[in-house]
Design a protein around this motif. Sequence first.
Motif, PDB file in Angstrom:
ATOM      1  N   LEU A 149       0.822  -1.206   0.000  1.00  0.00           N
ATOM      2  CA  LEU A 149       0.000   0.000   0.000  1.00  0.00           C
ATOM      3  C   LEU A 149       0.855   1.255   0.000  1.00  0.00           C
ATOM      4  O   LEU A 149       0.537   2.242  -0.683  1.00  0.00           O
ATOM      5  CB  LEU A 149      -0.931  -0.007   1.218  1.00  0.00           C
ATOM      6  N   LEU A 150       1.945   1.242   0.735  1.00  0.00           N
ATOM      7  CA  LEU A 150       2.852   2.394   0.738  1.00  0.00           C
ATOM      8  C   LEU A 150       3.446   2.611  -0.648  1.00  0.00           C
ATOM      9  O   LEU A 150       3.594   3.749  -1.109  1.00  0.00           O
ATOM     10  CB  LEU A 150       3.972   2.179   1.766  1.00  0.00           C
ATOM     11  N   GLY A 151       3.796   1.504  -1.326  1.00  0.00           N
ATOM     12  CA  GLY A 151       4.339   1.626  -2.669  1.00  0.00           C
ATOM     13  C   GLY A 151       3.334   2.206  -3.645  1.00  0.00           C
ATOM     14  O   GLY A 151       3.675   3.040  -4.501  1.00  0.00           O
ATOM     15  N   LYS A 152       2.088   1.789  -3.533  1.00  0.00           N
ATOM     16  CA  LYS A 152       1.043   2.328  -4.424  1.00  0.00           C
ATOM     17  C   LYS A 152       0.829   3.811  -4.153  1.00  0.00           C
ATOM     18  O   LYS A 152       0.638   4.615  -5.079  1.00  0.00           O
ATOM     19  CB  LYS A 152      -0.257   1.547  -4.234  1.00  0.00           C
ATOM     20  N   LEU A 153       0.832   4.196  -2.869  1.00  0.00           N
ATOM     21  CA  LEU A 153       0.697   5.613  -2.539  1.00  0.00           C
ATOM     22  C   LEU A 153       1.853   6.428  -3.107  1.00  0.00           C
ATOM     23  O   LEU A 153       1.663   7.516  -3.662  1.00  0.00           O
ATOM     24  CB  LEU A 153       0.648   5.795  -1.016  1.00  0.00           C
ATOM     25  N   ALA A 154       3.054   5.892  -2.967  1.00  0.00           N
ATOM     26  CA  ALA A 154       4.238   6.637  -3.370  1.00  0.00           C
ATOM     27  C   ALA A 154       4.311   6.846  -4.878  1.00  0.00           C
ATOM     28  O   ALA A 154       4.645   7.950  -5.349  1.00  0.00           O
ATOM     29  CB  ALA A 154       5.491   5.915  -2.886  1.00  0.00           C
ATOM     30  N   ARG A 196      -3.445  12.377  -7.729  1.00  0.00           N
ATOM     31  CA  ARG A 196      -1.992  12.525  -7.832  1.00  0.00           C
ATOM     32  C   ARG A 196      -1.369  13.161  -6.600  1.00  0.00           C
ATOM     33  O   ARG A 196      -0.163  13.017  -6.370  1.00  0.00           O
ATOM     34  CB  ARG A 196      -1.638  13.365  -9.064  1.00  0.00           C
ATOM     35  N   VAL A 197      -2.178  13.833  -5.781  1.00  0.00           N
ATOM     36  CA  VAL A 197      -1.630  14.461  -4.580  1.00  0.00           C
ATOM     37  C   VAL A 197      -1.018  13.422  -3.652  1.00  0.00           C
ATOM     38  O   VAL A 197      -0.160  13.724  -2.824  1.00  0.00           O
ATOM     39  CB  VAL A 197      -2.732  15.274  -3.843  1.00  0.00           C
ATOM     40  N   PHE A 198      -1.458  12.162  -3.780  1.00  0.00           N
ATOM     41  CA  PHE A 198      -0.911  11.104  -2.937  1.00  0.00           C
ATOM     42  C   PHE A 198       0.342  10.466  -3.519  1.00  0.00           C
ATOM     43  O   PHE A 198       0.916   9.569  -2.901  1.00  0.00           O
ATOM     44  CB  PHE A 198      -1.967  10.018  -2.712  1.00  0.00           C
ATOM     45  N   ARG A 199       0.755  10.879  -4.698  1.00  0.00           N
ATOM     46  CA  ARG A 199       1.977  10.313  -5.281  1.00  0.00           C
ATOM     47  C   ARG A 199       3.194  11.008  -4.666  1.00  0.00           C
ATOM     48  O   ARG A 199       3.751  11.957  -5.211  1.00  0.00           O
ATOM     49  CB  ARG A 199       1.960  10.454  -6.792  1.00  0.00           C
ATOM     50  N   PHE A 200       3.603  10.511  -3.520  1.00  0.00           N
ATOM     51  CA  PHE A 200       4.651  11.177  -2.753  1.00  0.00           C
ATOM     52  C   PHE A 200       5.987  11.181  -3.485  1.00  0.00           C
ATOM     53  O   PHE A 200       6.827  12.034  -3.243  1.00  0.00           O
ATOM     54  CB  PHE A 200       4.802  10.494  -1.393  1.00  0.00           C
ATOM     55  N   ALA A 201       6.201  10.220  -4.385  1.00  0.00           N
ATOM     56  CA  ALA A 201       7.451  10.192  -5.133  1.00  0.00           C
ATOM     57  C   ALA A 201       7.583  11.413  -6.026  1.00  0.00           C
ATOM     58  O   ALA A 201       8.667  11.975  -6.185  1.00  0.00           O
ATOM     59  CB  ALA A 201       7.532   8.910  -5.972  1.00  0.00           C
ATOM     60  N   GLU A 202       6.469  11.850  -6.631  1.00  0.00           N
ATOM     61  CA  GLU A 202       6.510  13.031  -7.493  1.00  0.00           C
ATOM     62  C   GLU A 202       6.757  14.300  -6.675  1.00  0.00           C
ATOM     63  O   GLU A 202       7.360  15.254  -7.168  1.00  0.00           O
ATOM     64  CB  GLU A 202       5.198  13.146  -8.265  1.00  0.00           C
ATOM     65  N   GLN A 203       6.311  14.298  -5.437  1.00  0.00           N
ATOM     66  CA  GLN A 203       6.529  15.453  -4.565  1.00  0.00           C
ATOM     67  C   GLN A 203       7.894  15.415  -3.902  1.00  0.00           C
ATOM     68  O   GLN A 203       8.369  16.425  -3.383  1.00  0.00           O
ATOM     69  CB  GLN A 203       5.453  15.497  -3.483  1.00  0.00           C
TER      70      GLN A 203
END
Length: 439
Positions: free
Chosen positions: A225-230, A236-243
């Motif tokens: 789940l953490l990987g999917k969020l990241a 897209r606000v939950f795509r922490f990798a992009e942020q």
Amino acid sequence: MTVDAAYLVVGIGLLLAVALPTLLQRWAFSAPMALVATGLAVGLLPPFHDVRVSPLEHPTLTEHASELCIIVALMGVGLALDRPLGRTRASWRAWRSTWRLLLVAMPLCIAAVAFLGWWVMALPPAAALLLGSALAPTDPVLAADVQVSGPTLEEEEHIDENDDVRFALTSEGGLNDALAFPFVYAAMFLASKGPVSEWWLEWLSWELFGKVLIGIATGYVGGMLLGKLAFRGEPRVFRFAEQGEPLLALAGTLAVYGLTELVGGWGFLAVFVAAMRLRSEERHDDYQGVMHELVERLELLLTLLLLLALGIALSDGLLSHLTWQGALVAVLLVFVVRPVTAWLALGRQSSVDADGTQSLGPRERLVTAFFGVRGIGSIYYIAYALQEAHFPQAELLWSTVGFTIVLSVVVHGVAATPAMRWLEKVRERTPVPTAASAR
């Protein structure tokens, strides 16, 4: 001690934590050694004479501070490992040194130290088993000098992944903190529930197998789940990798650990599994390095505080109940029990198998077997067990564990740099065999 004096100590400690790794790179002197020595010196200063940092007087604080340090370190270890663990036979074979250290060396080490605690130190069986269980796991916190440095993000680079010594010690440290817990519970059951015949089935079915399975399942799902969020979160606000937001790693660490403990599993195991699963998502994305850097910094800060506290505790009489028998058991563990049990567990391996899988050669086995660093995990287990069950001679247990940690910090800290340099030089002079030459 005034608050101002505490600020001074922590500030100096932070400066040391930043400067020491670079300053001591070329010397046989580790940062943990310097930090423990600093804490000892600080504890001897007049403003700190009245400071009480004995773990016997602050067991809850000791337990939770060491607990937090371990779970943060386990997330860092899981994110640092480049070698995947999948469903294929080759993947599991690549981890075989880890399995041998966990399934053979650790139980042998627990049994040996428990026997020495009973025979040499005259501890009751329950206390002897607790000593063996607490001192069995290697430490993922203090063993940075002999572990992988971090995730490799370039597909063509496999520096740490091909260093089987660092990989074996890192993966062992990531898993055995959780897998030693059932044996700590066995000691607690022996102290509180009586003969083994009264509780062995409950222990075997639940503590040894049930909680392990829950920890693995919770960690795997949590990491997924953490990987999917990241990387694939919607919106897209939950795509922490992009942020580039690294706090996801810390949030995931705490959430997975808390959830697993609430449902009755082993939280340490869940955190490591979650980190491994998160690492498997977009393995070469720069965000993996961003998360690891944050976790590594937090681990450094927590370790700093604990090592300073350990040094002050030494000046506060942590070793006042140490006997020569306890010191002998510590020396035997560091110089005989761990090296021999790990050497036997690793077995004789060729450098490269017929299928091309790299293995630990004789020199690598020697270094891996010797570097069984003891540290923060031992502090946590003793603090936890002594609050959950009554063990006689608690002061002796704390003194023996404290002495073992200091001995390990000094011996392994002095030996780490020369040993790893020696191994690198030997490898440079010796051509790496191929699968064809192995056949």
